[in-house]
Design a protein around this motif. Sequence first.
Motif, short mmCIF file in Angstrom:
data_model
loop_
_atom_site.label_atom_id
_atom_site.label_comp_id
_atom_site.label_asym_id
_atom_site.label_seq_id
_atom_site.Cartn_x
_atom_site.Cartn_y
_atom_site.Cartn_z
N ARG A 15 0.77 -1.24 -0.11
CA ARG A 15 0.01 -0.16 -0.12
C ARG A 15 0.77 1.11 0.09
N ASN A 16 1.89 1.16 0.70
CA ASN A 16 2.76 2.26 0.79
C ASN A 16 3.33 2.51 -0.73
N GLU A 17 3.67 1.65 -1.50
CA GLU A 17 3.99 2.01 -2.68
C GLU A 17 3.00 2.64 -3.42
N LEU A 18 1.73 2.30 -3.44
CA LEU A 18 0.75 3.13 -4.39
C LEU A 18 0.49 4.52 -3.89
N LYS A 19 1.13 5.10 -2.70
CA LYS A 19 0.96 6.47 -2.05
C LYS A 19 1.37 7.36 -3.10
N THR A 20 1.75 7.13 -4.38
CA THR A 20 2.37 8.08 -5.50
C THR A 20 1.25 8.17 -6.38
N LEU A 21 0.12 7.43 -6.39
CA LEU A 21 -1.01 7.32 -7.14
C LEU A 21 -1.99 8.27 -6.57
N SER A 22 -3.07 8.88 -7.53
CA SER A 22 -4.21 9.39 -7.04
C SER A 22 -5.09 8.31 -6.12
N LYS A 23 -5.88 8.79 -5.17
CA LYS A 23 -6.47 7.72 -4.25
C LYS A 23 -7.53 6.91 -5.17
N GLU A 24 -8.11 7.40 -6.16
CA GLU A 24 -9.17 6.76 -6.60
C GLU A 24 -8.05 5.58 -7.55
N ASN A 25 -7.36 6.13 -8.32
CA ASN A 25 -6.57 4.87 -9.03
C ASN A 25 -5.78 3.91 -8.02
N ALA A 26 -5.07 4.64 -6.83
CA ALA A 26 -4.52 3.63 -5.90
C ALA A 26 -5.69 2.40 -5.33
N ASP A 27 -6.91 2.99 -5.14
CA ASP A 27 -7.79 2.15 -4.40
C ASP A 27 -8.26 0.95 -5.33
N TRP A 28 -8.51 1.19 -6.60
CA TRP A 28 -8.28 0.03 -7.99
C TRP A 28 -7.24 -0.70 -7.96
N VAL A 29 -6.15 -0.25 -7.86
CA VAL A 29 -5.20 -1.00 -8.02
C VAL A 29 -4.79 -1.93 -6.86
N ALA A 30 -4.93 -1.36 -5.75
CA ALA A 30 -5.13 -2.33 -4.58
C ALA A 30 -6.04 -3.26 -4.61
N LYS A 31 -7.15 -3.01 -4.99
CA LYS A 31 -8.10 -4.09 -4.95
C LYS A 31 -7.86 -5.21 -5.91
N HIS A 32 -7.09 -5.05 -7.15
CA HIS A 32 -6.91 -5.63 -8.03
C HIS A 32 -5.72 -6.70 -7.54
#
Length: 309
Positions: A15-32
């Motif tokens: 999850r920390n790696e995804l902090k560079t993404l917009s929140k909406e995008n990070a949430d979708w990526v995290a779910k996948h």
Amino acid sequence: MPDDVEPRDLDKVARNELKTLSKENADWVAKHLVMASRLIEDDPELAHRHAMSAARRAGRIAVVRESLAITAYETGDYALALRELRTFRRISGSDEQLPLMVDSERGVGRPEKALELGRSVDRSTLTPASQVSLAIAMSGARLDLGSAELALGELEIPQLDPDRAFSYSAALYDAYAEVLSELGRDDEAAVWRRRATVAGELFGDGPDEDETIVIIEEGGDAPEGSDVDEADLDEADLDESELDDAALEDDAALDAPELEPVTDDDDPDHADSEGVALDSDDEPAVDGDEENPTDTEEDADGVVRPHED
């Protein structure tokens, strides 16, 4: 996407790696990524499609490329796995997936290249679990070349201790037993298979790899083992290939879950950390998915087990 999947289900480090993404995008990526992790054992093909969907939105995030590599490996696409592992290694600077790279080289029919790659890194820089995974992969490459004695030697590392078991011991014991059987040493192989079974049962609940369990058994001294000699080689130069767009070009064939489009206007992540527009060759692309943004940053960590496990 199942209703019970939440971004917070993803491992904290990822999850920390995804902090560079917009929140909406990070949430979708995290779910996948969560779905890829859930399905990897029972449905690797579907897990791979989830990893592909994550890669379309975050192709420059190390953990995403690592997940894509692992799912490709599990589906038997060793060429794609190798390309993605190279990219992961370049982005993250981590050698912890070296065992999977070695095994992928075996998968594409290059055992000599596998051995060369395995010797290109100082094993003492790897975690104990990765050292074991690398030894197993190197042993497999030796077997591919018909060198059973050398395959046995690859496994005679300090972790091959019959008196102390770790979470990685069962795989190591089992690999050792298989090579002993290949050499016709069936009695010894039976002993090591029994040890593998015991270690597997002890660590069935998945304790921390640093936890040690002392095994007391009657007889059965440890074999004389030593560190495998390391060739004094510089790290091998790897082809710096980006993700092959062709591997991701047919969205309909992938049957990937439909993602909400994010436009450049509301996604500041479409540029890299220095504000440089992304090169299209660097990002996974799927026909019909151009609106999905791809984000940039470089950092990761992670380990998987090798082909023989």
